[in-house]
Design a protein around this motif. Structure first.
Motif, mmCIF file in Angstrom:
data_model
loop_
_atom_site.group_PDB
_atom_site.id
_atom_site.type_symbol
_atom_site.label_atom_id
_atom_site.label_comp_id
_atom_site.label_asym_id
_atom_site.label_seq_id
_atom_site.Cartn_x
_atom_site.Cartn_y
_atom_site.Cartn_z
ATOM 1 N N ALA A 1 3.609 6.038 -5.534
ATOM 2 C CA ALA A 1 3.359 6.112 -6.984
ATOM 3 C C ALA A 1 2.357 7.206 -7.308
ATOM 4 O O ALA A 1 2.510 7.947 -8.287
ATOM 5 C CB ALA A 1 2.873 4.769 -7.498
ATOM 6 N N GLN A 2 1.323 7.335 -6.487
ATOM 7 C CA GLN A 2 0.316 8.374 -6.701
ATOM 8 C C GLN A 2 0.944 9.759 -6.555
ATOM 9 O O GLN A 2 0.703 10.648 -7.379
ATOM 10 C CB GLN A 2 -0.830 8.191 -5.710
ATOM 11 C CG GLN A 2 -1.948 9.182 -5.895
ATOM 12 C CD GLN A 2 -3.109 8.934 -4.949
ATOM 13 O OE1 GLN A 2 -3.238 7.879 -4.356
ATOM 14 N NE2 GLN A 2 -3.954 9.927 -4.811
ATOM 15 N N LYS A 3 1.740 9.961 -5.543
ATOM 16 C CA LYS A 3 2.396 11.253 -5.341
ATOM 17 C C LYS A 3 3.342 11.576 -6.492
ATOM 18 O O LYS A 3 3.405 12.720 -6.962
ATOM 19 C CB LYS A 3 3.163 11.259 -4.010
ATOM 20 C CG LYS A 3 2.262 11.293 -2.799
ATOM 21 C CD LYS A 3 3.072 11.240 -1.524
ATOM 22 C CE LYS A 3 2.162 11.142 -0.313
ATOM 23 N NZ LYS A 3 2.907 11.004 0.933
ATOM 24 N N ILE B 1 -5.886 5.415 -12.647
ATOM 25 C CA ILE B 1 -5.717 3.982 -12.394
ATOM 26 C C ILE B 1 -5.079 3.758 -11.029
ATOM 27 O O ILE B 1 -5.543 2.920 -10.238
ATOM 28 C CB ILE B 1 -4.884 3.327 -13.512
ATOM 29 C CG1 ILE B 1 -5.673 3.310 -14.827
ATOM 30 C CG2 ILE B 1 -4.443 1.917 -13.114
ATOM 31 C CD1 ILE B 1 -4.848 2.962 -16.043
ATOM 32 N N ILE B 2 -4.029 4.513 -10.739
ATOM 33 C CA ILE B 2 -3.354 4.365 -9.438
ATOM 34 C C ILE B 2 -4.307 4.712 -8.299
ATOM 35 O O ILE B 2 -4.372 3.991 -7.296
ATOM 36 C CB ILE B 2 -2.074 5.224 -9.379
ATOM 37 C CG1 ILE B 2 -1.033 4.689 -10.366
ATOM 38 C CG2 ILE B 2 -1.497 5.253 -7.962
ATOM 39 C CD1 ILE B 2 0.169 5.591 -10.551
ATOM 40 N N ARG B 3 -5.049 5.802 -8.447
ATOM 41 C CA ARG B 3 -6.005 6.184 -7.397
ATOM 42 C C ARG B 3 -7.056 5.100 -7.190
ATOM 43 O O ARG B 3 -7.437 4.799 -6.060
ATOM 44 C CB ARG B 3 -6.682 7.511 -7.751
ATOM 45 C CG ARG B 3 -5.803 8.694 -7.501
ATOM 46 C CD ARG B 3 -6.536 9.993 -7.747
ATOM 47 N NE ARG B 3 -5.662 11.120 -7.475
ATOM 48 C CZ ARG B 3 -5.806 12.313 -7.987
ATOM 49 N NH1 ARG B 3 -6.793 12.568 -8.820
ATOM 50 N NH2 ARG B 3 -4.964 13.277 -7.684
ATOM 51 N N SER B 4 -7.523 4.517 -8.272
ATOM 52 C CA SER B 4 -8.514 3.449 -8.182
ATOM 53 C C SER B 4 -7.947 2.246 -7.437
ATOM 54 O O SER B 4 -8.622 1.644 -6.588
ATOM 55 C CB SER B 4 -8.960 3.042 -9.586
ATOM 56 O OG SER B 4 -9.852 1.966 -9.527
ATOM 57 N N ILE B 5 -6.707 1.902 -7.727
ATOM 58 C CA ILE B 5 -6.055 0.784 -7.036
ATOM 59 C C ILE B 5 -5.915 1.091 -5.552
ATOM 60 O O ILE B 5 -6.164 0.231 -4.706
ATOM 61 C CB ILE B 5 -4.689 0.471 -7.672
ATOM 62 C CG1 ILE B 5 -4.874 -0.063 -9.091
ATOM 63 C CG2 ILE B 5 -3.903 -0.519 -6.814
ATOM 64 C CD1 ILE B 5 -3.585 -0.143 -9.902
ATOM 65 N N MET C 1 0.822 -1.192 0.000
ATOM 66 C CA MET C 1 0.000 0.000 0.000
ATOM 67 C C MET C 1 0.873 1.266 0.000
ATOM 68 O O MET C 1 0.556 2.233 -0.665
ATOM 69 C CB MET C 1 -0.923 -0.052 1.227
ATOM 70 C CG MET C 1 -1.827 1.108 1.336
ATOM 71 S SD MET C 1 -2.962 1.164 -0.047
ATOM 72 C CE MET C 1 -3.852 2.591 0.332
ATOM 73 N N HIS C 2 1.944 1.208 0.764
ATOM 74 C CA HIS C 2 2.830 2.371 0.864
ATOM 75 C C HIS C 2 3.413 2.742 -0.501
ATOM 76 O O HIS C 2 3.478 3.913 -0.861
ATOM 77 C CB HIS C 2 3.937 2.094 1.871
ATOM 78 C CG HIS C 2 4.919 3.206 2.011
ATOM 79 N ND1 HIS C 2 4.586 4.420 2.584
ATOM 80 C CD2 HIS C 2 6.208 3.309 1.628
ATOM 81 C CE1 HIS C 2 5.650 5.221 2.541
ATOM 82 N NE2 HIS C 2 6.639 4.566 1.973
ATOM 83 N N LYS C 3 3.807 1.726 -1.261
ATOM 84 C CA LYS C 3 4.388 1.983 -2.577
ATOM 85 C C LYS C 3 3.355 2.562 -3.533
ATOM 86 O O LYS C 3 3.688 3.380 -4.391
ATOM 87 C CB LYS C 3 5.011 0.716 -3.147
ATOM 88 C CG LYS C 3 6.262 0.316 -2.401
ATOM 89 C CD LYS C 3 6.923 -0.880 -2.996
ATOM 90 C CE LYS C 3 8.162 -1.221 -2.172
ATOM 91 N NZ LYS C 3 8.898 -2.323 -2.732
ATOM 92 N N LEU C 4 2.105 2.161 -3.385
ATOM 93 C CA LEU C 4 1.041 2.731 -4.217
ATOM 94 C C LEU C 4 0.845 4.211 -3.902
ATOM 95 O O LEU C 4 0.629 5.022 -4.810
ATOM 96 C CB LEU C 4 -0.274 1.979 -4.001
ATOM 97 C CG LEU C 4 -0.338 0.562 -4.552
ATOM 98 C CD1 LEU C 4 -1.587 -0.140 -4.049
ATOM 99 C CD2 LEU C 4 -0.306 0.582 -6.068
ATOM 100 N N SER C 5 0.918 4.568 -2.643
ATOM 101 C CA SER C 5 0.796 5.976 -2.250
ATOM 102 C C SER C 5 1.947 6.795 -2.818
ATOM 103 O O SER C 5 1.751 7.923 -3.278
ATOM 104 C CB SER C 5 0.751 6.112 -0.734
ATOM 105 O OG SER C 5 -0.386 5.478 -0.212
#
Length: 58
Positions: A7-9, A45-49, A1-5
């Protein structure tokens, strides 16, 4: 989850820099119009994930 956050930033920041490049005429409108929708789609897409992952972890 941290890596997704992260990626979003990073994606948000990339869009910021892309807009800045356009505003300073480093890239032209045609180049911007070609790249921006793709970046925006990646961000969606990233936000949706991220949202789905948060909901599944609840």
């Amino acid at each position: 989850m941290h890596k997704l956050s992260i990626a979003q930033k990073e994606c948000d920041e990339s869009i910021y820099w892309l807009e800045l490049l356009k505003e300073t005429n480093f890239i032209n409108k045609k180049e911007f119009d070609n790249i921006y929708p793709k970046c925006n789609e990646v961000l969606k897409i990233i936000r949706s994930i991220v949202i789905t992952t948060k909901n599944n972890n609840s």
